[in-house]
Write a protein that holds these residues in place. Structure first.
Motif, PDB file in Angstrom:
ATOM      1  N   PHE A   1       0.826  -1.205   0.000  1.00 30.13           N
ATOM      2  CA  PHE A   1       0.000   0.000   0.000  1.00 30.13           C
ATOM      3  C   PHE A   1       0.864   1.260   0.000  1.00 30.13           C
ATOM      4  O   PHE A   1       0.712   2.134  -0.846  1.00 30.13           O
ATOM      5  CB  PHE A   1      -0.950   0.009   1.205  1.00 30.13           C
ATOM      6  CG  PHE A   1      -1.668   1.308   1.381  1.00 30.13           C
ATOM      7  CD1 PHE A   1      -2.739   1.637   0.561  1.00 30.13           C
ATOM      8  CD2 PHE A   1      -1.259   2.226   2.340  1.00 30.13           C
ATOM      9  CE1 PHE A   1      -3.397   2.846   0.702  1.00 30.13           C
ATOM     10  CE2 PHE A   1      -1.914   3.437   2.488  1.00 30.13           C
ATOM     11  CZ  PHE A   1      -2.984   3.747   1.669  1.00 30.13           C
ATOM     12  N   LYS A   2       1.784   1.329   0.968  1.00 27.85           N
ATOM     13  CA  LYS A   2       2.608   2.541   1.089  1.00 27.85           C
ATOM     14  C   LYS A   2       3.522   2.723  -0.122  1.00 27.85           C
ATOM     15  O   LYS A   2       3.683   3.833  -0.623  1.00 27.85           O
ATOM     16  CB  LYS A   2       3.420   2.500   2.379  1.00 27.85           C
ATOM     17  CG  LYS A   2       2.539   2.639   3.614  1.00 27.85           C
ATOM     18  CD  LYS A   2       3.343   2.705   4.873  1.00 27.85           C
ATOM     19  CE  LYS A   2       2.439   2.874   6.050  1.00 27.85           C
ATOM     20  NZ  LYS A   2       2.308   4.236   6.483  1.00 27.85           N
ATOM     21  N   GLY A   3       4.115   1.626  -0.589  1.00 26.69           N
ATOM     22  CA  GLY A   3       5.013   1.706  -1.736  1.00 26.69           C
ATOM     23  C   GLY A   3       4.302   2.078  -3.020  1.00 26.69           C
ATOM     24  O   GLY A   3       4.778   2.924  -3.778  1.00 26.69           O
ATOM     25  N   SER A   4       3.150   1.468  -3.285  1.00 25.00           N
ATOM     26  CA  SER A   4       2.444   1.787  -4.530  1.00 25.00           C
ATOM     27  C   SER A   4       1.892   3.209  -4.499  1.00 25.00           C
ATOM     28  O   SER A   4       1.830   3.881  -5.533  1.00 25.00           O
ATOM     29  CB  SER A   4       1.328   0.775  -4.799  1.00 25.00           C
ATOM     30  OG  SER A   4       0.363   0.799  -3.786  1.00 25.00           O
ATOM     31  N   LYS A   5       1.548   3.676  -3.326  1.00 24.69           N
ATOM     32  CA  LYS A   5       1.073   5.056  -3.197  1.00 24.69           C
ATOM     33  C   LYS A   5       2.199   6.040  -3.538  1.00 24.69           C
ATOM     34  O   LYS A   5       1.990   6.995  -4.299  1.00 24.69           O
ATOM     35  CB  LYS A   5       0.574   5.294  -1.769  1.00 24.69           C
ATOM     36  CG  LYS A   5      -0.023   6.643  -1.538  1.00 24.69           C
ATOM     37  CD  LYS A   5      -0.527   6.768  -0.110  1.00 24.69           C
ATOM     38  CE  LYS A   5      -0.970   8.184   0.154  1.00 24.69           C
ATOM     39  NZ  LYS A   5      -1.180   8.444   1.558  1.00 24.69           N
TER      40      LYS A   5
ATOM     41  N   THR B   1      -3.471   8.246  -5.145  1.00 24.13           N
ATOM     42  CA  THR B   1      -4.321   8.584  -4.011  1.00 24.13           C
ATOM     43  C   THR B   1      -4.450   7.326  -3.148  1.00 24.13           C
ATOM     44  O   THR B   1      -4.193   6.214  -3.636  1.00 24.13           O
ATOM     45  CB  THR B   1      -5.719   9.015  -4.498  1.00 24.13           C
ATOM     46  OG1 THR B   1      -6.327   7.898  -5.157  1.00 24.13           O
ATOM     47  CG2 THR B   1      -5.643  10.217  -5.436  1.00 24.13           C
ATOM     48  N   PRO B   2      -4.861   7.472  -1.902  1.00 25.25           N
ATOM     49  CA  PRO B   2      -5.052   6.272  -1.076  1.00 25.25           C
ATOM     50  C   PRO B   2      -6.031   5.271  -1.701  1.00 25.25           C
ATOM     51  O   PRO B   2      -5.837   4.063  -1.592  1.00 25.25           O
ATOM     52  CB  PRO B   2      -5.599   6.827   0.236  1.00 25.25           C
ATOM     53  CG  PRO B   2      -5.043   8.209   0.319  1.00 25.25           C
ATOM     54  CD  PRO B   2      -5.024   8.700  -1.105  1.00 25.25           C
ATOM     55  N   LYS B   3      -7.044   5.769  -2.386  1.00 26.54           N
ATOM     56  CA  LYS B   3      -8.031   4.878  -3.009  1.00 26.54           C
ATOM     57  C   LYS B   3      -7.385   3.982  -4.067  1.00 26.54           C
ATOM     58  O   LYS B   3      -7.625   2.777  -4.116  1.00 26.54           O
ATOM     59  CB  LYS B   3      -9.157   5.719  -3.619  1.00 26.54           C
ATOM     60  CG  LYS B   3     -10.328   4.933  -4.108  1.00 26.54           C
ATOM     61  CD  LYS B   3     -11.429   5.871  -4.567  1.00 26.54           C
ATOM     62  CE  LYS B   3     -12.651   5.089  -5.014  1.00 26.54           C
ATOM     63  NZ  LYS B   3     -13.742   5.968  -5.431  1.00 26.54           N
ATOM     64  N   LYS B   4      -6.552   4.573  -4.915  1.00 27.98           N
ATOM     65  CA  LYS B   4      -5.870   3.778  -5.942  1.00 27.98           C
ATOM     66  C   LYS B   4      -4.835   2.841  -5.318  1.00 27.98           C
ATOM     67  O   LYS B   4      -4.650   1.725  -5.786  1.00 27.98           O
ATOM     68  CB  LYS B   4      -5.206   4.694  -6.974  1.00 27.98           C
ATOM     69  CG  LYS B   4      -6.170   5.292  -7.955  1.00 27.98           C
ATOM     70  CD  LYS B   4      -5.430   6.027  -9.057  1.00 27.98           C
ATOM     71  CE  LYS B   4      -6.395   6.541 -10.095  1.00 27.98           C
ATOM     72  NZ  LYS B   4      -5.701   7.143 -11.237  1.00 27.98           N
ATOM     73  N   ALA B   5      -4.175   3.303  -4.270  1.00 23.13           N
ATOM     74  CA  ALA B   5      -3.206   2.444  -3.589  1.00 23.13           C
ATOM     75  C   ALA B   5      -3.909   1.249  -2.960  1.00 23.13           C
ATOM     76  O   ALA B   5      -3.369   0.123  -2.964  1.00 23.13           O
ATOM     77  CB  ALA B   5      -2.439   3.236  -2.531  1.00 23.13           C
TER      78      ALA B   5
END
Length: 193
Positions: free
Chosen positions: A159-163, A169-173
């Motif tokens: 989550f953190k890396g892809s963001k 945005t958090p939603k896409k992550a």
């Protein structure tokens, strides 16, 4: 240490590193150790419960009687049983190849999930990201609980890396993370990861 304390900052610095290379060496070492721990515990637990083929056959037939037909034929049972008692050369090859495959497949999963959600980051970022994430596999030294904790930690890192890597945005992550979880479970049940 940064990947543990401040993963978002770590992945931002990773993205903008000068001459970063492809896969970090410590990622390969961590992946090798994780594979070693997981293989040891899988073989140890399996061989403790099923010291001979007859005990494995009995347990499998008990599951079939309860409605869980895991392995249909005796041929499949023998194949699974023999895989849990590997010879030294096949075990060595597995320990050598599995870490690379784990990093490569994870990188492709992350890259594909990012592309599907409009990410522009290049594949080499995901090779590095998945290499760094292999540190989570070291929790596998503790059987079962360590694997679960490692998976949860790896999911947080996804989550953190892809963001950060994709400027999502958090939603896409969360979307990339969900994609990763689904494919990780699929590949794990298929015996690929």
């Amino acid at each position: 240490i940064e990947i543990v304390k401040r993963p978002s900052l770590f992945f931002r610095d990773m993205k903008y590193a000068v001459r970063p290379g492809l896969i970090p060496i410590y990622g390969l070492i961590a992946a090798f150790l994780a594979t070693l721990f997981q293989t040891f515990w899988i073989l140890k637990i399996f061989q403790s419960f099923y010291p001979d083929f007859e005990s494995f056959r009995k347990a499998t037939s008990n599951l079939s009687e309860m409605g869980f037909s895991v392995l249909g034929s005796e041929e499949k049972m023998k194949m699974v049983y023999n895989a849990m008692y590997p010879d030294a050369s096949s075990l060595f090859v597995q320990l050598l190849i599995a870490p690379f495959m784990s990093i490569i497949i994870t990188a492709f999963i992350l890259h594909l999930g990012s592309i599907l959600l409009g990410g522009k980051a290049r594949l080499n970022h995901f090779y590095r990201m998945s290499g760094f994430m292999m540190i989570t596999g070291l929790l596998g030294i503790v059987p079962v609980i360590g694997n679960i904790a490692g998976f949860i930690w790896r999911t947080v890192l996804v989550f953190k890396g892809s963001k950060v890597v994709n400027n999502f945005t958090p939603k896409k992550a969360y979307g990339v993370t969900a994609f990763y979880i689904v494919l990780q479970i699929f590949f794990s049940t298929m015996g690929i990861l």
